[in-house]
Design a protein around this motif. Structure first.
Motif, PDB file in Angstrom:
ATOM      1  N   ARG A   1       0.956  -1.125   0.183  1.00 44.93           N
ATOM      2  CA  ARG A   1      -0.066  -0.409   0.499  1.00 44.93           C
ATOM      3  C   ARG A   1       0.892   1.492  -0.089  1.00 44.93           C
ATOM      4  O   ARG A   1       0.804   2.690   0.378  1.00 44.93           O
TER       5      ARG A   1
ATOM      6  N   ALA B   1      -1.112  -3.242   7.128  1.00 47.21           N
ATOM      7  CA  ALA B   1      -2.736  -3.793   6.050  1.00 47.21           C
ATOM      8  C   ALA B   1      -3.118  -4.256   7.930  1.00 47.21           C
ATOM      9  O   ALA B   1      -3.175  -5.511   7.524  1.00 47.21           O
TER      10      ALA B   1
ATOM     11  N   GLU C   1      -6.331  -6.068   6.930  1.00 44.39           N
ATOM     12  CA  GLU C   1      -6.592  -7.284   5.396  1.00 44.39           C
ATOM     13  C   GLU C   1      -5.045  -8.432   5.708  1.00 44.39           C
ATOM     14  O   GLU C   1      -4.047  -7.784   5.173  1.00 44.39           O
TER      15      GLU C   1
END
Length: 118
Positions: free
Chosen positions: A38, A99, A102
């Motif tokens: 990300r 994350a 996730e």
């Protein structure tokens, strides 16, 4: 008709400009030995880098421990299949720091591990 619709959607996803950058949370640069999730840098050991590259290279595919060992240790050294579990645990911990909501690596009971995009 459902299969045709599914195939068309799959082709459109692949053909959409910028879709790969949005759908793929992991960016790996093997020459610089850099990993980003990300957009955030991820500090990995060489073995963890190879593990992430193997898993993220084919999202959704289940890899057995033996397949992962072959990809991780290029010098054909003898290691326990539980060594992969340890590396997976460390890699998951590092990915969760970036994350947390996730889980990218999923265990498939009795088979191995796979990388999942959410």
């Amino acid at each position: 008709p459902r299969e045709v619709v599914a195939r068309v959607k799959a082709v459109l996803r692949r053909a959409a400009p910028g879709a790969a950058a949005l759908a793929d949370p992991v960016s790996l640069d093997a020459e610089r030995f850099e990993a980003r999730v990300r957009g955030k840098p991820l500090a990995l050991t060489p073995v963890e880098f190879r593990l992430l590259r193997k898993l993220a290279g084919q999202p959704g595919r289940v890899f057995s421990r033996t397949q992962l060992i072959d990809a991780l240790y290029l010098d054909n050294r003898v290691v326990s299949d539980r060594t992969v579990d340890s590396h997976i645990k460390n890699l998951r911990r590092k990915l969760e720091q970036i994350a947390p909501d996730e889980p990218l690596i999923r265990s498939i009971y009795g088979v191995g591990y796979k990388f999942e995009l959410s």
